[in-house]
Design a protein around this motif. Sequence first.
Motif, short mmCIF file in Angstrom:
data_model
loop_
_atom_site.label_atom_id
_atom_site.label_comp_id
_atom_site.label_asym_id
_atom_site.label_seq_id
_atom_site.Cartn_x
_atom_site.Cartn_y
_atom_site.Cartn_z
N THR A 62 0.97 -4.10 3.89
CA THR A 62 -0.07 -3.94 4.88
C THR A 62 -0.91 -5.21 5.00
N PRO B 126 6.96 8.14 -3.85
CA PRO B 126 5.97 7.35 -3.12
C PRO B 126 6.66 6.31 -2.24
N GLN B 127 6.09 6.08 -1.05
CA GLN B 127 6.59 5.05 -0.17
C GLN B 127 5.57 3.93 -0.14
N VAL B 128 6.06 2.71 -0.13
CA VAL B 128 5.17 1.56 -0.12
C VAL B 128 5.46 0.73 1.12
N GLU B 129 4.41 0.38 1.83
CA GLU B 129 4.51 -0.51 2.98
C GLU B 129 3.63 -1.72 2.71
N VAL C 160 0.85 -1.19 0.00
CA VAL C 160 0.00 0.00 0.00
C VAL C 160 0.89 1.24 0.00
N GLU C 161 0.56 2.18 -0.87
CA GLU C 161 1.32 3.44 -0.92
C GLU C 161 0.89 4.32 0.24
N VAL C 162 1.86 4.88 0.96
CA VAL C 162 1.57 5.74 2.11
C VAL C 162 2.20 7.11 1.90
N ASP C 163 1.70 8.10 2.64
CA ASP C 163 2.28 9.43 2.57
C ASP C 163 3.71 9.40 3.09
N PRO C 164 4.63 10.10 2.41
CA PRO C 164 6.00 10.16 2.92
C PRO C 164 6.05 10.88 4.26
N GLY C 165 7.03 10.53 5.07
CA GLY C 165 7.17 11.15 6.38
C GLY C 165 7.72 12.57 6.28
#
Length: 88
Positions: free
Chosen positions: A73, A68-71, A55-60
């Motif tokens: 989930t 894009p950052q992907v975690e 899932v793509e998440v907002d960067p910190g």
Amino acid sequence: MADTFDHAPAVWTARQLRSALADVPDDAPISIGVAGTPGDLDEYDEFVLVGAEPVEVDPGDGEDPGTPQVEFTLFADAKAGLYYLDME
């Protein structure tokens, strides 16, 4: 003003999850206990694992917003059972 605390749980890596599941039979269902409040796993709500995907998440803060950052989930749902319909 209410007291606050900095909640910083140790987030597991895929390696830690694989290690924890090493001796679990392949057909065993996986339940997830979700803390009722941050850090309180004594009063957890129980869910079952129903899916997993990147899932793509907002960067910190301080990170490039264009990258894009992907975690990975895990997705959980309520356990199987009989539930009342929400009549709102």
